[in-house]
Design a protein around this motif. Sequence first.
Motif, PDB file in Angstrom:
ATOM      1  N   SER A  38       8.489   1.402  10.202  1.00 41.17           N
ATOM      2  CA  SER A  38       7.177   0.550   9.981  1.00 41.17           C
ATOM      3  C   SER A  38       5.889   0.849  10.408  1.00 41.17           C
ATOM      4  CB  SER A  38       7.617  -0.782  10.897  1.00 41.17           C
ATOM      5  OG  SER A  38       8.077  -0.677  12.019  1.00 41.17           O
ATOM      6  N   LEU A  39       6.123   1.938  11.218  1.00 43.73           N
ATOM      7  CA  LEU A  39       4.658   2.715  11.582  1.00 43.73           C
ATOM      8  C   LEU A  39       3.912   3.279  10.280  1.00 43.73           C
ATOM      9  CD1 LEU A  39       5.638   4.443  14.803  1.00 43.73           C
ATOM     10  CD2 LEU A  39       3.835   2.887  14.335  1.00 43.73           C
ATOM     11  N   SER A  40       4.803   3.739   9.107  1.00 49.43           N
ATOM     12  CA  SER A  40       4.087   4.188   8.167  1.00 49.43           C
ATOM     13  C   SER A  40       3.736   3.160   7.033  1.00 49.43           C
ATOM     14  CB  SER A  40       5.139   5.089   7.344  1.00 49.43           C
ATOM     15  OG  SER A  40       5.898   4.616   6.623  1.00 49.43           O
ATOM     16  N   LYS A  41       3.820   2.048   7.212  1.00 52.83           N
ATOM     17  CA  LYS A  41       3.696   0.687   6.265  1.00 52.83           C
ATOM     18  C   LYS A  41       2.173   0.798   6.283  1.00 52.83           C
ATOM     19  CE  LYS A  41       7.693  -1.558   6.166  1.00 52.83           C
ATOM     20  NZ  LYS A  41       8.776  -2.184   6.969  1.00 52.83           N
ATOM     21  N   ALA A  42       1.210   0.755   7.511  1.00 51.48           N
ATOM     22  CA  ALA A  42      -0.060   0.462   7.554  1.00 51.48           C
ATOM     23  C   ALA A  42      -1.050   1.628   7.214  1.00 51.48           C
ATOM     24  CB  ALA A  42      -0.454  -0.026   9.032  1.00 51.48           C
ATOM     25  N   SER A  43      -0.450   2.716   7.492  1.00 54.57           N
ATOM     26  CA  SER A  43      -1.323   4.027   7.156  1.00 54.57           C
ATOM     27  C   SER A  43      -0.600   5.360   6.854  1.00 54.57           C
ATOM     28  CB  SER A  43      -2.145   4.298   8.364  1.00 54.57           C
ATOM     29  OG  SER A  43      -1.548   5.062   9.240  1.00 54.57           O
ATOM     30  N   SER A  44      -1.075   6.277   6.403  1.00 59.32           N
ATOM     31  CA  SER A  44      -0.237   7.492   5.976  1.00 59.32           C
ATOM     32  C   SER A  44      -0.191   8.222   7.491  1.00 59.32           C
ATOM     33  CB  SER A  44      -1.479   8.425   5.204  1.00 59.32           C
ATOM     34  OG  SER A  44      -1.244   7.895   3.901  1.00 59.32           O
ATOM     35  N   MET A  79       0.908  -1.035   0.168  1.00 54.48           N
ATOM     36  CA  MET A  79       0.021   0.135  -0.031  1.00 54.48           C
ATOM     37  C   MET A  79       0.811   1.132   0.068  1.00 54.48           C
ATOM     38  SD  MET A  79      -2.880   1.090   2.758  1.00 54.48           S
ATOM     39  CE  MET A  79      -2.496   2.336   3.620  1.00 54.48           C
ATOM     40  N   LYS A  80       0.533   2.265  -1.056  1.00 51.23           N
ATOM     41  CA  LYS A  80       1.353   3.499  -0.900  1.00 51.23           C
ATOM     42  C   LYS A  80       0.692   4.536   0.114  1.00 51.23           C
ATOM     43  CE  LYS A  80       3.830   6.470  -3.259  1.00 51.23           C
ATOM     44  NZ  LYS A  80       4.491   7.109  -2.056  1.00 51.23           N
ATOM     45  N   THR A  81       1.740   4.816   1.063  1.00 49.86           N
ATOM     46  CA  THR A  81       1.124   5.480   2.038  1.00 49.86           C
ATOM     47  C   THR A  81       2.008   7.051   2.085  1.00 49.86           C
ATOM     48  OG1 THR A  81       2.848   4.795   3.609  1.00 49.86           O
ATOM     49  CG2 THR A  81       0.810   3.801   3.798  1.00 49.86           C
ATOM     50  N   THR A  82       1.420   8.223   2.780  1.00 55.01           N
ATOM     51  CA  THR A  82       1.795   9.508   2.554  1.00 55.01           C
ATOM     52  C   THR A  82       2.604   9.707   4.080  1.00 55.01           C
ATOM     53  OG1 THR A  82       0.047  10.032   1.047  1.00 55.01           O
ATOM     54  CG2 THR A  82       1.292  11.865   2.292  1.00 55.01           C
ATOM     55  N   VAL A  83       3.607  10.342   3.762  1.00 53.38           N
ATOM     56  CA  VAL A  83       4.343  10.874   5.101  1.00 53.38           C
ATOM     57  C   VAL A  83       4.467  12.089   5.089  1.00 53.38           C
ATOM     58  CG1 VAL A  83       6.445  10.630   6.358  1.00 53.38           C
ATOM     59  CG2 VAL A  83       5.807   8.508   5.136  1.00 53.38           C
ATOM     60  N   ILE A  84       3.969  12.929   6.191  1.00 54.87           N
ATOM     61  CA  ILE A  84       4.408  14.309   6.552  1.00 54.87           C
ATOM     62  C   ILE A  84       5.260  14.321   7.541  1.00 54.87           C
ATOM     63  CG2 ILE A  84       3.191  16.637   6.967  1.00 54.87           C
ATOM     64  CD1 ILE A  84       0.719  15.475   5.590  1.00 54.87           C
ATOM     65  N   ALA A  85       6.383  14.916   7.272  1.00 61.76           N
ATOM     66  CA  ALA A  85       7.499  15.010   8.453  1.00 61.76           C
ATOM     67  C   ALA A  85       7.468  16.462   8.830  1.00 61.76           C
ATOM     68  CB  ALA A  85       8.894  14.825   7.676  1.00 61.76           C
ATOM     69  N   ILE A  86       7.180  16.689  10.167  1.00 59.49           N
ATOM     70  CA  ILE A  86       7.276  17.697  10.938  1.00 59.49           C
ATOM     71  C   ILE A  86       8.476  17.819  11.816  1.00 59.49           C
ATOM     72  CG2 ILE A  86       6.098  19.551  12.171  1.00 59.49           C
ATOM     73  CD1 ILE A  86       3.710  18.705  10.602  1.00 59.49           C
ATOM     74  N   ASP A  87       9.615  18.368  11.552  1.00 58.90           N
ATOM     75  CA  ASP A  87      10.711  18.661  12.402  1.00 58.90           C
ATOM     76  C   ASP A  87      10.803  19.865  12.882  1.00 58.90           C
ATOM     77  OD1 ASP A  87      11.860  16.003  12.167  1.00 58.90           O
ATOM     78  OD2 ASP A  87      12.177  16.483  10.072  1.00 58.90           O
ATOM     79  N   GLY A  88      11.536  20.086  13.882  1.00 54.47           N
ATOM     80  CA  GLY A  88      11.949  21.505  14.435  1.00 54.47           C
ATOM     81  C   GLY A  88      12.541  21.438  15.931  1.00 54.47           C
TER      82      GLY A  88
END
Length: 224
Positions: A121-127, A1-10
């Motif tokens: 691995s947390l991003s594999k199941a959902s965005s 499954m292709k999931t989306t990752v939004i990275a918020i660093d700072g």
Amino acid sequence: MKTTVIAIDGYASTGKSTLSKQLAKHLGYTYVDTGYMFRTIGFLVLQNNWLKNDIIAVTELEKALPALQFSWKEGDNAQMHMALNDLVYGEELRTTEVSNLVSKVAALPAVRAHLLDQQRSLSKASSVVMDGRDIGTVVFPNATHKFFLNAKPEIRAERRYAEMQAKGIPGTLDEVLANVIERDRLDSTRAIAPLVKAQDATEIDTSAMDVEAIFQLLCDHIKA
Ligand code: DC
């Protein structure tokens, strides 16, 4: 499954977690607070007396790491909470003691390697909307969207102090400011995965912005 990752660093106390949570809810994504993962390990170091004369008993901690597994647990109102070995932690992770220790724990190579696998691995199941320090640089260099939040240290300390007061967590404004500055220094200068803006991240200075305005800005970027 292709999931989306939004990275918020700072930097510490720039509003990353409030905004990430809000954004995840808005988009129907899972919110992952990676600071929580480092803080739980810091908490365990204190709980197990693995801190002696300000030095972490790295061998003991490394032995314990393989057994430390994060998972999701359903709480009230069907809300999902991240659990470490089935236990959900709360305000005990936000004390001055844990805040003072966590950057040292986060600089340990074995700790970072252990958490990196679990974060990926947390991003594999959902965005996911994932907040932290190295999400856009190391954990997900190919994240779909990357943001980097900053604000003046005095403003960040005031925000954190107000939060602590509201929750009854002890500490003075001076202590909070000293902790914010020291954590920035340790997080930015460590050898592995230091806090640094990813080249392709959008930087936002939140010093003079309220949460609603920053949230709008994030949404506009994502739409665009
Ligand atoms: O976001 P926070 O303040 O709860 O994070 C606590 C500490 O964990 C922070 O000082 C640095 C560390 N951390 C990290 O090194 N890498 C991450 N991805 C998230 C947090």
